[in-house]
Design a protein around this motif. Sequence first.
Motif, PDB file in Angstrom:
ATOM      1  N   ASN A  62      -1.131 -10.526 -12.312  1.00  0.00           N
ATOM      2  CA  ASN A  62      -0.234 -10.216 -11.199  1.00  0.00           C
ATOM      3  C   ASN A  62       0.522  -8.915 -11.476  1.00  0.00           C
ATOM      4  O   ASN A  62       0.692  -8.077 -10.588  1.00  0.00           O
ATOM      5  N   GLY A  63       0.954  -8.744 -12.719  1.00  0.00           N
ATOM      6  CA  GLY A  63       1.635  -7.508 -13.114  1.00  0.00           C
ATOM      7  C   GLY A  63       0.715  -6.302 -13.028  1.00  0.00           C
ATOM      8  O   GLY A  63       1.141  -5.211 -12.637  1.00  0.00           O
ATOM      9  N   LEU A  64      -0.560  -6.504 -13.370  1.00  0.00           N
ATOM     10  CA  LEU A  64      -1.539  -5.423 -13.275  1.00  0.00           C
ATOM     11  C   LEU A  64      -1.727  -4.999 -11.814  1.00  0.00           C
ATOM     12  O   LEU A  64      -1.832  -3.804 -11.514  1.00  0.00           O
ATOM     13  N   ILE A  65      -1.728  -5.973 -10.916  1.00  0.00           N
ATOM     14  CA  ILE A  65      -1.827  -5.670  -9.484  1.00  0.00           C
ATOM     15  C   ILE A  65      -0.629  -4.817  -9.059  1.00  0.00           C
ATOM     16  O   ILE A  65      -0.785  -3.799  -8.377  1.00  0.00           O
ATOM     17  N   VAL A  66       0.562  -5.203  -9.490  1.00  0.00           N
ATOM     18  CA  VAL A  66       1.771  -4.455  -9.131  1.00  0.00           C
ATOM     19  C   VAL A  66       1.709  -3.049  -9.731  1.00  0.00           C
ATOM     20  O   VAL A  66       2.022  -2.062  -9.058  1.00  0.00           O
ATOM     21  N   LYS A  67       1.266  -2.938 -10.982  1.00  0.00           N
ATOM     22  CA  LYS A  67       1.182  -1.626 -11.645  1.00  0.00           C
ATOM     23  C   LYS A  67       0.198  -0.710 -10.925  1.00  0.00           C
ATOM     24  O   LYS A  67       0.481   0.463 -10.706  1.00  0.00           O
ATOM     25  N   LYS A  68      -0.952  -1.233 -10.559  1.00  0.00           N
ATOM     26  CA  LYS A  68      -2.009  -0.405  -9.963  1.00  0.00           C
ATOM     27  C   LYS A  68      -1.816  -0.176  -8.461  1.00  0.00           C
ATOM     28  O   LYS A  68      -2.204   0.859  -7.947  1.00  0.00           O
ATOM     29  N   ARG A  69      -1.259  -1.143  -7.766  1.00  0.00           N
ATOM     30  CA  ARG A  69      -1.190  -1.065  -6.296  1.00  0.00           C
ATOM     31  C   ARG A  69       0.227  -0.925  -5.758  1.00  0.00           C
ATOM     32  O   ARG A  69       0.422  -0.634  -4.585  1.00  0.00           O
ATOM     33  N   GLY A  70       1.217  -1.217  -6.592  1.00  0.00           N
ATOM     34  CA  GLY A  70       2.601  -1.192  -6.122  1.00  0.00           C
ATOM     35  C   GLY A  70       3.052  -2.586  -5.723  1.00  0.00           C
ATOM     36  O   GLY A  70       2.237  -3.473  -5.468  1.00  0.00           O
ATOM     37  N   LYS A  71       4.337  -2.756  -5.683  1.00  0.00           N
ATOM     38  CA  LYS A  71       4.928  -4.056  -5.364  1.00  0.00           C
ATOM     39  C   LYS A  71       4.792  -4.329  -3.877  1.00  0.00           C
ATOM     40  O   LYS A  71       5.062  -3.457  -3.058  1.00  0.00           O
ATOM     41  N   LYS A  72       4.356  -5.534  -3.540  1.00  0.00           N
ATOM     42  CA  LYS A  72       4.270  -5.857  -2.113  1.00  0.00           C
ATOM     43  C   LYS A  72       5.622  -6.342  -1.636  1.00  0.00           C
ATOM     44  O   LYS A  72       6.434  -6.842  -2.408  1.00  0.00           O
ATOM     45  N   GLU A  73       5.830  -6.162  -0.345  1.00  0.00           N
ATOM     46  CA  GLU A  73       7.112  -6.558   0.228  1.00  0.00           C
ATOM     47  C   GLU A  73       7.244  -8.071   0.231  1.00  0.00           C
ATOM     48  O   GLU A  73       6.265  -8.791   0.280  1.00  0.00           O
ATOM     49  N   GLY A  74       8.482  -8.517   0.185  1.00  0.00           N
ATOM     50  CA  GLY A  74       8.726  -9.953   0.230  1.00  0.00           C
ATOM     51  C   GLY A  74       8.688 -10.569  -1.156  1.00  0.00           C
ATOM     52  O   GLY A  74       8.790  -9.895  -2.175  1.00  0.00           O
ATOM     53  N   GLU A  75       8.517 -11.860  -1.148  1.00  0.00           N
ATOM     54  CA  GLU A  75       8.515 -12.619  -2.387  1.00  0.00           C
ATOM     55  C   GLU A  75       7.249 -12.350  -3.195  1.00  0.00           C
ATOM     56  O   GLU A  75       6.152 -12.298  -2.643  1.00  0.00           O
ATOM     57  N   GLN A  76       7.417 -12.163  -4.501  1.00  0.00           N
ATOM     58  CA  GLN A  76       6.271 -11.906  -5.370  1.00  0.00           C
ATOM     59  C   GLN A  76       5.547 -13.232  -5.653  1.00  0.00           C
ATOM     60  O   GLN A  76       6.180 -14.277  -5.791  1.00  0.00           O
TER      61      GLN A  76
END
Length: 155
Positions: A62-76
């Motif tokens: 999940n952290g890799l997704i955030v690192k590569k794609r950016g944080k999605k809006e709303g609840e993680q």
Amino acid sequence: MTNNDILRSLRYTFDFSDDEMISIFGLGTLEVGRPEVSDWLKKEDDPESKPIYDKDLAAFLNGLIVKKRGKKEGEQPLPEKKLNNNTIFRKLKIAMNMKDDEILDTLDLIGFRFGKHELSALFRKPEQSQYRPCKDQVLRNFLRGLQEKYRPSEN
């Protein structure tokens, strides 16, 4: 494949430092320290090696997704308590922002032939009749393909 194999493979492929690994776990809502990461990355025959559990690997992915794609809006999203190869493959696909053709090209880099219909069956919901479980061989070859793509061997 063990979760530790997957973690080691991803670290090598993207050449993550210890600090980057810790940061990625943090992005996936899991606070870890250098000793934990170090123990997870050790080979199984090392007496200090510790297994990384599904929930912890899910947090890393999940952290890799955030690192590569950016944080999605709303609840993680919360890390799953139980992972299988299909979920791991899907998370890697999302993190790398890959379309099916790009995945097939990545597998082709290492000479692993896989059909488009076979691939789409891996990403279906388990309740669907076309769903197929992802075997270790497929995930292993995808990780090797990523290695070849992002860290090509110097031959």
